[in-house]
Motif scaffolding. Structure first.
Motif, short mmCIF file in Angstrom:
data_model
loop_
_atom_site.label_atom_id
_atom_site.label_comp_id
_atom_site.label_asym_id
_atom_site.label_seq_id
_atom_site.Cartn_x
_atom_site.Cartn_y
_atom_site.Cartn_z
N LEU B 399 41.70 18.64 -62.35
CA LEU B 399 41.38 19.11 -63.71
C LEU B 399 40.30 20.40 -63.54
O LEU B 399 39.41 20.34 -62.76
CB LEU B 399 40.80 17.87 -64.45
CG LEU B 399 41.77 16.99 -65.26
CD1 LEU B 399 40.66 15.62 -65.76
CD2 LEU B 399 42.46 17.59 -66.28
N GLY B 400 40.44 21.03 -64.47
CA GLY B 400 39.28 22.35 -64.50
C GLY B 400 39.77 23.33 -63.46
O GLY B 400 38.85 24.28 -63.22
N VAL B 401 40.83 23.43 -62.80
CA VAL B 401 41.05 24.20 -61.94
C VAL B 401 41.36 25.68 -62.33
O VAL B 401 41.73 25.64 -63.72
CB VAL B 401 42.24 23.90 -61.12
CG1 VAL B 401 43.30 23.86 -61.66
CG2 VAL B 401 42.45 24.69 -59.56
N ASN B 402 40.99 26.78 -61.81
CA ASN B 402 40.98 28.16 -62.45
C ASN B 402 41.59 28.96 -61.11
O ASN B 402 40.93 28.87 -60.14
CB ASN B 402 39.80 28.43 -62.99
CG ASN B 402 39.86 29.57 -63.94
OD1 ASN B 402 40.67 30.70 -63.50
ND2 ASN B 402 39.64 29.34 -65.10
N PHE B 403 42.66 29.49 -61.26
CA PHE B 403 42.97 30.43 -60.16
C PHE B 403 43.60 31.88 -60.68
O PHE B 403 44.29 31.93 -61.68
CB PHE B 403 44.35 29.71 -59.57
CG PHE B 403 44.67 30.72 -58.36
CD1 PHE B 403 44.13 30.61 -57.29
CD2 PHE B 403 46.04 31.24 -58.71
CE1 PHE B 403 44.77 31.39 -56.18
CE2 PHE B 403 46.47 32.20 -57.65
CZ PHE B 403 46.09 32.25 -56.46
N ALA B 404 42.84 32.99 -60.25
CA ALA B 404 43.25 34.21 -60.74
C ALA B 404 42.98 34.64 -62.13
O ALA B 404 43.91 35.07 -62.88
CB ALA B 404 44.61 34.72 -59.97
N ALA B 410 47.78 27.23 -68.01
CA ALA B 410 48.51 28.21 -67.44
C ALA B 410 49.34 28.08 -66.11
O ALA B 410 50.27 28.67 -66.04
CB ALA B 410 47.77 29.55 -67.47
N LEU B 411 48.45 27.63 -65.36
CA LEU B 411 49.04 27.37 -63.85
C LEU B 411 50.33 26.41 -63.76
O LEU B 411 51.22 26.64 -63.23
CB LEU B 411 48.19 26.76 -62.94
CG LEU B 411 46.80 27.69 -62.52
CD1 LEU B 411 45.78 27.17 -61.77
CD2 LEU B 411 47.27 29.02 -61.89
N GLU B 412 50.16 25.46 -64.72
CA GLU B 412 51.62 24.63 -64.83
C GLU B 412 52.61 25.45 -65.40
O GLU B 412 53.75 25.36 -64.72
CB GLU B 412 51.23 23.53 -65.66
CG GLU B 412 50.36 22.03 -65.49
CD GLU B 412 50.23 21.25 -66.39
OE1 GLU B 412 49.11 20.39 -66.18
OE2 GLU B 412 50.83 21.16 -67.59
#
Lengths: 103, 504
Positions: B399-404, B410-412
């Motif tokens: 939870l709360g992950v953010n990448f680029a 959005a990552l899912e």
């Protein structure tokens, strides 16, 4: 109790109706090793089959209302027909019993 | 019937199916999953797995949220109560062009943490009708029309439709068996295919033929909010008197309806003199998609208007809409829809398989055949793998992950598209093994999703079966296990058959 058993009973009735219909078809009878029926014998099976299918529709409309009843009838008839098709494919011996029962 | 006519219908059936079959499979697959979108949401948002509140909820308990919406000059504020399928209370508001959604625990009244996912209702369901791109609704409409053409041409080319009604011969050669399966799935589900496709087209009728709507309603919003008689977005007038009690309005609505309780309340233009309160009754006990709307004055709470009875044509349109959207509460029917949807997927997939099987021996190495096989793999097993990757990513990403610059939700979605694209590439690069490997991948992902759900939420299958409020999660896990089992069986059967063919 009636609520719980109503739909399974209707599904069973539809299955029996479609079973009669399948057992009146030459193609399906050949597949399970039975002789073809005369036109009169076919009609004898198809009339009650049609009656059961129509009766189930009326029963569903009476119990569930027009909208739900019609949709349930369409869904259940497809499911029952699929069950007949799969049994005919993998357990044809079931139909021999059915055929004797309904002769 | 003229043989030439039947042959031309056969040509139409083949090529319409081949060109749009992939899109149709995506639409029907996502539509089938959307039948249980709320249940999948519950699986994907563990924070929303809660016992339904059995005490009557007070709308006024959320008054502070409404007052906050007034301060923010929201164009509307809406509250939707929990129901049997959705245990969470939802508050939505629109400020400027932005929509804000809050999931609230109805027992505590506190906001739930951001789920970090779009879930099924935010991704799978919109994908079903828009494919999630700008003109997607038009492509879905084209595919829908093609589906109706396929149904009609399929009936025309099927000479013995009644004689073969129950005919499925698994003991025959693969080509015959696939055609039998295609016919059985098509004929037995024909009312479902036609009803759902036609009603889907009716829902988007105003998009495809906007001139009719424009002739009656030059300003679209003016028609949809006719009972409100206000224009959106927010007008500038300021309210001089406070809001009346929402609970009192709910009681008044109940007295108008007899016994039904409001399902949701929408306050348009809160904090302005142009404000109106619309109260909607639940329409879950009927097929017709029609929530009886009452409009109240927010200053003194008197009833301003009630939705007039619909004319027969409008009611028919609402019936078709309701038949398609399945908002009603009828579990047997919901399961029948799900089974019929899977039947549609089987019909489309076996159409592809039959085409490939009939040409494999002679054209197996041709570019066109390889192209179609890769497309078919990506369209059929590929989208199933991508959907499962979406579920697996949901359980793997913290939870709360953010990448680029992309958040978890959005990552899912990226995981879905990346895996989907990879399955097309796999289909083109490994044509001999594609169906075996993708079937086994479906099985692996499905099993992985169930295990990950257990490990990340401490809700194993035996626990979810025991607790009534976790039955949707149990259902999801069970279907994943069943689907995974079928995929493993299919993959291993295909592998065994490939080995036998190689030895021959």
């Amino acid at each position: 109790m009636i609520d719980v058993l109503f739909l399974p009973m209707v599904a069973l009735a539809l299955f029996i109706g479609l079973l009669l219909l399948a057992l009146s078809q030459d193609t399906q009878r050949r597949r399970i090793g039975h002789v073809s029926l005369s036109p009169r014998e076919k009609a004898q099976r198809r009339m009650p089959a049609a009656g059961i299918l129509a009766g189930c529709l009326l029963l569903l409309i009476w119990y569930e209302g027009g909208g739900f009843g019609t949709l349930l009838w369409i869904g259940l008839i497809s499911a029952a027909a699929l069950a007949v098709s799969l049994l005919l494919a993998w357990r044809p011996s079931f139909f021999s019993i059915g055929s004797r029962s309904f002769s | 019937m003229e043989p030439d006519f039947r042959r031309s219908m056969g040509w139409l059936h083949t090529w319409a199916g081949l060109v749009l079959g992939g899109v149709l499979f995506a639409i029907f697959w996502m539509g089938t999953l959307s039948v249980f979108d709320k249940e999948i949401d519950l699986w994907m948002k563990p924070a929303t797995r809660m016992v339904s509140s059995d005490h009557a909820l007070s709308f006024d308990a959320f008054r502070s949220s409404l007052e906050e919406a007034s301060r923010l000059k929201a164009s509307f504020w809406a509250i939707t109560l929990p129901n049997e399928r959705d245990p969470v209370l939802h508050i939505r508001l629109r400020v400027g062009a932005r929509f804000h959604n809050h999931d609230v625990n109805p027992s505590t009244g506190r906001d739930l943490p951001d789920p970090g996912t779009l879930g099924a209702s935010g991704f799978i369901y919109p994908f079903h009708y828009s494919l999630r791109f700008r003109l997607g609704e038009w492509l879905v409409g084209l595919a829908g029309m093609a589906m109706l053409v396929l149904c009609v041409s399929g009936i025309v080319i099927h000479r013995k439709i009644f004689v073969d009604f129950f005919t499925f011969r698994p003991e025959k050669k693969p080509g015959r068996m696939l055609l039998d399966l295609h016919n059985v799935a098509g004929v037995l589900g024909l009312p479902f295919h036609i009803a759902l496709t036609f009603s889907g087209l009716v829902i988007f009728g105003a998009v495809y033929f906007p001139s009719g709507t424009h002739a009656v309603c030059p300003h679209e919003r003016a028609c949809s909010d006719e009972d409100i008689k206000v224009s959106l977005p927010t007008p500038s007038e300021k309210l001089v008197v406070p809001f009346t009690s929402l609970d009192e309005i709910a009681v008044k609505a109940r007295s108008v309806w007899g016994h039904d309780f409001p399902e949701s309340i929408i306050v348009f233009n809160p904090g302005t003199s142009a404000s109106r309160i619309r109260v909607l009754r639940s329409d879950r006990n009927q097929v017709v998609f029609l929530a009886d709307k009452l409009v109240f004055d927010p200053t003194d709470g008197h009833l301003l208007s009630r939705q007039p009875p619909l004319r027969p044509i409008a009611r028919t349109e609402r019936f078709l809409t309701g038949l398609h959207l399945i908002r009603f509460q009828n579990w047997p029917l919901r399961w029948l829809y799900f089974a019929s949807g899977l039947g549609s997927c089987v019909m489309i997939a076996t159409g592809f398989f039959f085409w490939l099987n009939a040409r494999r021996r002679k054209q197996g190495v041709a570019f066109g055949f390889r192209l179609v096989e890769g497309m078919a793999a990506g369209s059929v097993t590929g989208i199933v793998i991508a959907t499962l990757a979406f579920f697996v990513a949901n359980r793997l990403l913290p939870l709360g992950v953010n990448f680029a610059g992309y958040d978890r939700a959005a990552l899912e979605v990226w995981a879905f598209y990346f895996v989907w694209l990879a399955t097309f590439a796999h289909g083109w690069l490994r044509p001999r093994r594609v169906w075996i490997e993708q079937s086994l991948t479906v099985g692996g992902f499905a099993l992985g999703a169930v295990l990950l759900n257990w490990l990340t939420t401490s809700d194993p299958l035996w626990r979810t079966f025991l607790l009534r409020y976790l039955w949707p999660v149990a259902g999801m896990d069970t279907l994943l296990l069943l689907g995974g089992g079928v995929a493993f069986w299919t993959g291993s059967s295909l592998a065994r058959r490939a080995r036998e063919t190689a030895y021959d």
